[in-house]
Design a protein around this motif. Structure first.
Motif, PDB file in Angstrom:
ATOM      1  N   MET A 529       0.826  -1.248  -0.154  1.00 11.26           N
ATOM      2  CA  MET A 529       0.032   0.170   0.067  1.00 11.26           C
ATOM      3  C   MET A 529       0.680   1.179   0.174  1.00 11.26           C
ATOM      4  SD  MET A 529      -2.975  -1.033   2.429  1.00 11.26           S
ATOM      5  CE  MET A 529      -3.662   0.601   2.837  1.00 11.26           C
ATOM      6  N   ALA A 530       1.947   1.165   0.803  1.00 16.51           N
ATOM      7  CA  ALA A 530       2.937   2.348   0.707  1.00 16.51           C
ATOM      8  C   ALA A 530       3.511   2.328  -0.670  1.00 16.51           C
ATOM      9  CB  ALA A 530       3.950   2.123   1.619  1.00 16.51           C
ATOM     10  N   LEU A 531       3.904   1.399  -1.233  1.00 12.55           N
ATOM     11  CA  LEU A 531       4.529   1.785  -2.681  1.00 12.55           C
ATOM     12  C   LEU A 531       3.287   1.924  -3.650  1.00 12.55           C
ATOM     13  CD1 LEU A 531       6.214  -1.865  -3.297  1.00 12.55           C
ATOM     14  CD2 LEU A 531       7.205   0.516  -3.157  1.00 12.55           C
ATOM     15  N   TYR A 532       1.954   1.728  -3.400  1.00 11.62           N
ATOM     16  CA  TYR A 532       0.728   2.173  -4.245  1.00 11.62           C
ATOM     17  C   TYR A 532       0.691   3.753  -3.957  1.00 11.62           C
ATOM     18  CZ  TYR A 532      -3.764   2.655  -6.316  1.00 11.62           C
ATOM     19  OH  TYR A 532      -4.899   2.632  -6.943  1.00 11.62           O
ATOM     20  N   ALA A 533       0.968   4.020  -2.767  1.00 13.09           N
ATOM     21  CA  ALA A 533       0.898   5.464  -2.439  1.00 13.09           C
ATOM     22  C   ALA A 533       1.858   6.438  -3.191  1.00 13.09           C
ATOM     23  CB  ALA A 533       0.948   5.684  -0.907  1.00 13.09           C
ATOM     24  N   ARG A 534       3.039   5.636  -3.309  1.00 14.70           N
ATOM     25  CA  ARG A 534       4.135   6.296  -3.814  1.00 14.70           C
ATOM     26  C   ARG A 534       3.695   6.529  -5.327  1.00 14.70           C
ATOM     27  NH1 ARG A 534       9.185   6.821  -1.420  1.00 14.70           N
ATOM     28  NH2 ARG A 534      10.192   7.105  -3.296  1.00 14.70           N
ATOM     29  N   GLN A 576       4.053   5.176   6.781  1.00 15.73           N
ATOM     30  CA  GLN A 576       3.050   6.406   6.746  1.00 15.73           C
ATOM     31  C   GLN A 576       2.186   6.462   5.655  1.00 15.73           C
ATOM     32  OE1 GLN A 576       1.825   7.977   9.639  1.00 15.73           O
ATOM     33  NE2 GLN A 576       0.273   8.380   8.366  1.00 15.73           N
ATOM     34  N   GLY A 577       2.692   6.293   4.485  1.00 15.73           N
ATOM     35  CA  GLY A 577       2.243   6.602   3.337  1.00 15.73           C
ATOM     36  C   GLY A 577       0.966   5.422   2.953  1.00 15.73           C
ATOM     37  N   SER A 578       1.137   4.233   3.613  1.00 14.08           N
ATOM     38  CA  SER A 578       0.028   3.310   3.456  1.00 14.08           C
ATOM     39  C   SER A 578      -1.044   3.690   4.253  1.00 14.08           C
ATOM     40  CB  SER A 578       0.569   1.964   3.997  1.00 14.08           C
ATOM     41  OG  SER A 578       1.166   1.983   5.185  1.00 14.08           O
ATOM     42  N   TYR A 579      -0.777   4.151   5.561  1.00 11.80           N
ATOM     43  CA  TYR A 579      -2.276   4.740   6.240  1.00 11.80           C
ATOM     44  C   TYR A 579      -2.553   6.134   5.812  1.00 11.80           C
ATOM     45  CZ  TYR A 579      -0.958   1.403   9.894  1.00 11.80           C
ATOM     46  OH  TYR A 579      -0.848   0.166  10.466  1.00 11.80           O
ATOM     47  N   ASP A 580      -1.787   6.703   4.985  1.00  8.43           N
ATOM     48  CA  ASP A 580      -2.490   7.911   4.226  1.00  8.43           C
ATOM     49  C   ASP A 580      -3.623   7.532   3.158  1.00  8.43           C
ATOM     50  OD1 ASP A 580      -0.949   9.628   5.688  1.00  8.43           O
ATOM     51  OD2 ASP A 580       0.536  10.107   3.956  1.00  8.43           O
ATOM     52  N   VAL A 581      -3.174   6.236   2.703  1.00  9.84           N
ATOM     53  CA  VAL A 581      -4.495   5.715   1.805  1.00  9.84           C
ATOM     54  C   VAL A 581      -5.532   5.426   2.367  1.00  9.84           C
ATOM     55  CG1 VAL A 581      -4.724   3.752   0.216  1.00  9.84           C
ATOM     56  CG2 VAL A 581      -2.434   4.672   0.128  1.00  9.84           C
ATOM     57  N   VAL A 582      -5.413   4.858   3.693  1.00 14.71           N
ATOM     58  CA  VAL A 582      -6.537   4.468   4.399  1.00 14.71           C
ATOM     59  C   VAL A 582      -7.253   5.658   4.981  1.00 14.71           C
ATOM     60  CG1 VAL A 582      -7.587   3.314   6.639  1.00 14.71           C
ATOM     61  CG2 VAL A 582      -5.568   2.229   5.339  1.00 14.71           C
ATOM     62  N   ARG A 583      -6.305   6.526   5.269  1.00  8.51           N
ATOM     63  CA  ARG A 583      -7.037   7.982   5.602  1.00  8.51           C
ATOM     64  C   ARG A 583      -7.962   8.715   4.521  1.00  8.51           C
ATOM     65  NH1 ARG A 583      -8.654  11.089   9.194  1.00  8.51           N
ATOM     66  NH2 ARG A 583      -7.097  10.429  10.654  1.00  8.51           N
ATOM     67  N   GLY A 584      -7.368   8.439   3.410  1.00  4.92           N
ATOM     68  CA  GLY A 584      -8.129   8.989   2.013  1.00  4.92           C
ATOM     69  C   GLY A 584      -9.460   8.329   1.797  1.00  4.92           C
ATOM     70  N   TRP A 585      -9.485   7.117   1.982  1.00  6.94           N
ATOM     71  CA  TRP A 585     -10.855   6.333   1.979  1.00  6.94           C
ATOM     72  C   TRP A 585     -11.692   6.886   3.065  1.00  6.94           C
ATOM     73  CZ3 TRP A 585      -8.091   1.068   2.065  1.00  6.94           C
ATOM     74  CH2 TRP A 585      -7.564   0.617   0.935  1.00  6.94           C
TER      75      TRP A 585
END
Ligand SMILES: [Zn+2]
Length: 594
Positions: A529-534, A576-585
Motif C-alpha cells: 500500500m505504501a508503494l501504491y501511495a508512491r 505512513q504512506g500506507s495509512y495515508d491511503v486508508v485516511r483518504g478512504w
C-alpha cells in the motif's frame, strides 16, 4: 458447467499418465546428489560448483512439480482417491530428496560434514560469486549458520521441540477442540455450537444481541480454562525466548525477523507507525456508529453489517475489466495476466468438492502459475481475481531466475497482488453511481484493513510486552490486564470494550504456535500500500520501479531491492504512506456520509 466457467489443466505440471516415469527419473536423480556431495571441497573449481548448483536447482523444480500435482488436483476434487495417492507418493519422495540434499546444504552453510573439508568464508565467497543468481540466497543461508548451534546441541534442541513446544501446542489444540459454545442472545433460546466458525458467523449478524452473545459464547470456555492457557503460554514464551538467546539473537522478536528476512528496525518502525495511526480506525468506528444509528459502538459491533451489495458482475465482464485496468497500468502486467488464462491455468467458479477461498501457486519459473478462484460476481470476488492475477503476474516478472531466487521473499510477496487489488478497487469505486453503494464499499474496505492491519499489529505489540512480563514472573491476571489495556489503547474512546475481551489473547492461536508471526500478514500488504501511495503521488514514472521490484523475485534482500528504487523500509515516512491511503478512504466515506 456454465459457459464462462474455466477449469484448469494440470498437464503442464506432469503430463497425464506420466507420473510413474517422472518419479523413476526423479529417484535416479536423487542418487546423483550423493555423487555431487562426495566431490565437494573448498578448493573445488568454480565450474564444477556451477554445475552442481544448476543440478540442484533443476531437481528442486521437479520437487515442486511433484508437490503441486497431487495437491492442486485435490484442491478442486477433495475426494479424489487418485489425487490423494499421488500426493502421498510425492510426500515420500520429497522426504528422500530433503535427506539426500541435507549434507550439501550443511556444507554450504559452513557446518562440519563427515568426510568433507569445511567450507571456509573465503572459498564460500569465491564459489557463491560464480552463481550470481543464487548468491544472495546462499549468503542468507550461510548467515543463518551464526544462529545455528553445534551439531550435538542442535540434536538436543530438536528433541526438546518434540518433547516440549510441540506437545504444548497439541495440548492447546486438545483443550480448545473440546469446547462447546453456549450461544444465548437475550430473550432467545440457547444454542450449543461445536465449532468456532458457527459462533463467528454471528459477529456479522444484524442483531446487536446476537453479536454480543457470539463473543460471550466464544470467550466463556477460554475464561473457564484460562489457567491452562496461561501455563501453556508461559512455557512456550520462555522456551522461545531462551532459544532466541542461545541462538545469538538480540531479542525474541529478532529471531522471527531473521526468518522473515526483514531488519529489526523495519518492524519497530512499522509497529510504531501503526500505533500512531490507531486514530484513523477510531474515527472510522465513530462514523460507523453514526451510520448504524447508535451512539457508540461496542467491541461486539465492529463487524456489524450495513448494506448488502445487490449488483453482480458476470465473470467474462470482470475478466475484461481487470485486464483493461492492468493494461492501463502497464502492458507487461496485462500480458502476464493474460498468459495465465491462455495457458488454461485458472479454475474460476465454486463447485462441490472444491476448496474454498483463492490462491496462486508458483511451481517453477518455466511453468505458467496456477490460480484457484471461487468467483461469485460480487465486488470482493472481482478484487480477489485481480489479487491472485497480480500474484501470478509477479511470478512471471521474476521468471528469468532459477527456481529458488524466483520465489519472492515474504515482505515483497504481496507487492503485485495488493497493487492490482487497489487499482481495481479504486476503479470499481469510481464506476459506482449510487452513494449508498459507494459508502458500503468503503466501509467494508476500511473494516477489512482494520482486521488485517491494525488488529494484527497490536497482537504483536502485546506479544512483545507479554514475553517481557512473563520473564519477570507475571501471573495470569497481569497478562490478561495487559491485553485489555492494549486493546483499549488501540480503540481509544471510540468503542466500549467489555471485560470478557481480557481473555481474547488465549483465543489467538498464532501467538502460541508462531510467536510474533501476526505482523507477517499485514507487513506485505502495508508495504504494498505504501508503494501504491508512491505510485499515486509520482504517477506513471513510478511504474517501471514497481516492475523492477517484481522482476527481482527473491534474488536479493527485500531491503536492498527497495533501496534500488529509492525506498528505505526502516523510515517512518514510507510506512505512513500506507495509512495515508486508508485516511483518504475515510475522508471519502465521511464526505459521502454527510
Ligand atoms: Zn496475496
Amino acid at each position: 458447467m456454465s459457459k464462462q466457467e474455466l477449469q484448469w489443466n494440470l498437464n503442464d505440471i506432469i503430463a497425464r499418465g506420466k507420473f510413474d516415469d517422472f518419479t523413476k527419473t526423479f529417484e535416479k536423480n536423487i542418487l546423483k546428489l550423493g555423487d555431487y556431495c562426495k566431490a565437494l571441497s573448498p578448493a573445488m573449481p568454480e565450474e564444477s560448483f556451477r554445475q552442481m548448483m544448476s543440478f540442484t536447482e533443476r531437481l528442486k523444480e521437479d520437487v515442486n512439480r511433484l508437490g503441486a500435482y497431487g495437491s492442486l488436483w485435490m484442491s478442486v476434487d477433495i475426494n479424489s482417491q487418485d489425487a490423494m495417492l499421488y500426493k502421498s507418493r510425492a510426500q515420500d519422495l520429497m522426504v528422500s530428496h530433503t535427506q539426500a540434499l541435507m549434507p550439501i546444504t550443511q556444507w554450504l552453510m559452513g557446518k562440519p560434514v563427515e568426510g568433507l573439508r569445511r567450507l571456509d568464508d573465503t572459498n564460500a565467497q569465491r564459489l557463491f560469486k560464480a552463481v550470481p543468481d543464487l548468491e544472495y540466497v546462499l549468503d542468507h543461508q550461510r548467515r543463518g549458520a551464526v544462529h545455528t548451534l553445534e551439531q550435538d546441541v542442535e540434536k538436543v534442541m530438536a528433541r526438546k521441540k518434540v518433547t516440549g513446544a510441540d506437545p504444548l501446542n497439541e495440548i492447546y489444540n486438545l483443550v480448545s477442540d473440546g469446547f462447546e459454545y453456549r450461544f444465548k442472545p437475550k430473550g432467545k433460546k440457547e444454542k450449543v455450537f461445536k465449532t468456532q466458525s458457527q459462533v463467528r458467523a454471528y459477529f456479522y449478524s444484524s442483531s446487536p444481541a446476537e453479536r454480543q452473545a457470539a463473543y460471550q459464547a466464544l470467550f466463556q470456555p477460554y475464561r473457564e480454562n484460562i489457567s491452562k492457557f496461561y501455563v501453556i503460554y508461559q512455557a512456550l514464551s520462555k522456551d522461545w525466548d531462551q532459544d532466541a538467546k542461545d541462538r545469538n539473537f538480540v531479542s525474541p522478536i529478532a529471531m522471527r525477523n531473521f526468518y522473515n528476512q526483514v531488519p529489526d528496525k523495519a518492524i519497530e518502525t512499522l509497529l510504531q507507525v501503526s500505533a500512531d495511526n490507531a486514530g484513523i480506525y477510531q474515527e472510522y468506528f465513530r462514523l460507523k456508529a453514526r451510520l448504524l444509528g447508535i451512539k457508540k459502538l461496542r467491541r461486539y459491533d465492529i463487524y456489524a453489517p450495513l448494506e448488502k451489495q445487490r449488483t453482480s458482475m458476470p465473470f467474462d465482464r470482470a475478466k475484461a475489466l481487470v485486464l483493461d485496468i492492468f493494461k492501463e497500468f502497464s502492458p507487461g502486467l496485462a500480458q502476464n495476466a493474460r498468459q495465465i488464462f491462455e495457458a488454461g491455468h485458472i479454475d474460476t467458479h465454486p463447485r462441490p468438492g472444491k476448496e474454498a477461498g483463492a490462491f496462486c501457486a508458483m511451481i517453477t519459473p518455466k511453468t505458467t502459475p496456477y490460480i484457484l478462484l471461487n468467483y461469485t460476481g460480487d465486488n470482493s470476488s472481482v478484487m480477489t481475481m485481480a489479487h491472485e492475477l497480480g500474484h501470478g503476474a509477479h511470478d512471471l516478472y521474476a521468471s528469468a531466475h532459477s527456481v529458488t531466487p524466483a520465489e519472492t521473499t515474504l515482505p515483497l510477496a504481496e507487492t503485485a497482488s495488493t497493487t492490482a487489488e487497489m487499482l481495481v478497487f479504486e476503479r470499481l469505486l469510481s464506476q459506482t453511481k449510487s452513494d449508498r453503494e459507494k459508502r458500503a464499499m468503503l466501509l467494508e474496505k476500511i473494516g477489512d484493513s482494520y482486521a488485517t492491519v491494525m488488529r494484527q499489529a497490536y497482537f504483536v505489540k502485546f506479544e512483545v510486552a507479554a514475553h517481557q512480563l512473563l520473564l519477570q514472573g507475571a501471573k495470569e491476571s497481569q497478562l490478561s490486564d495487559l491485553y485489555l489495556k492494549m486493546l483499549k489503547e488501540q480503540l481509544g474512546s471510540s468503542v466500549d470494550v467489555a471485560d470478557e475481551f481480557r481473555y481474547e489473547w488465549a483465543y489467538i492461536a498464532h501467538i502460541f504456535k508462531t510467536p510474533f508471526y501476526c505482523y507477517a500478514y499485514n507487513f506485505g500488504e502495508l508495504l504494498s500500500m505504501a508503494l501504491y501511495a508512491r505510485y499515486k503521488k509520482e504517477g506513471r514514472s513510478f511504474v517501471p520501479k514497481i516492475e523492477k521490484i517484481l522482476s527481482y523475485g527473491g534474488s536479493q534482500s527485500p531491503e536492498l531491492i527497495l533501496q534500488q528504487v529509492g525506498i528505505d523500509m526502516c523510515s517512518a515516512s514510507f510506512w505512513q504512506g500506507s495509512y495515508d491511503v486508508v485516511r483518504g478512504w475515510l475522508e471519502e466515506l465521511k464526505r459521502l456520509s454527510k
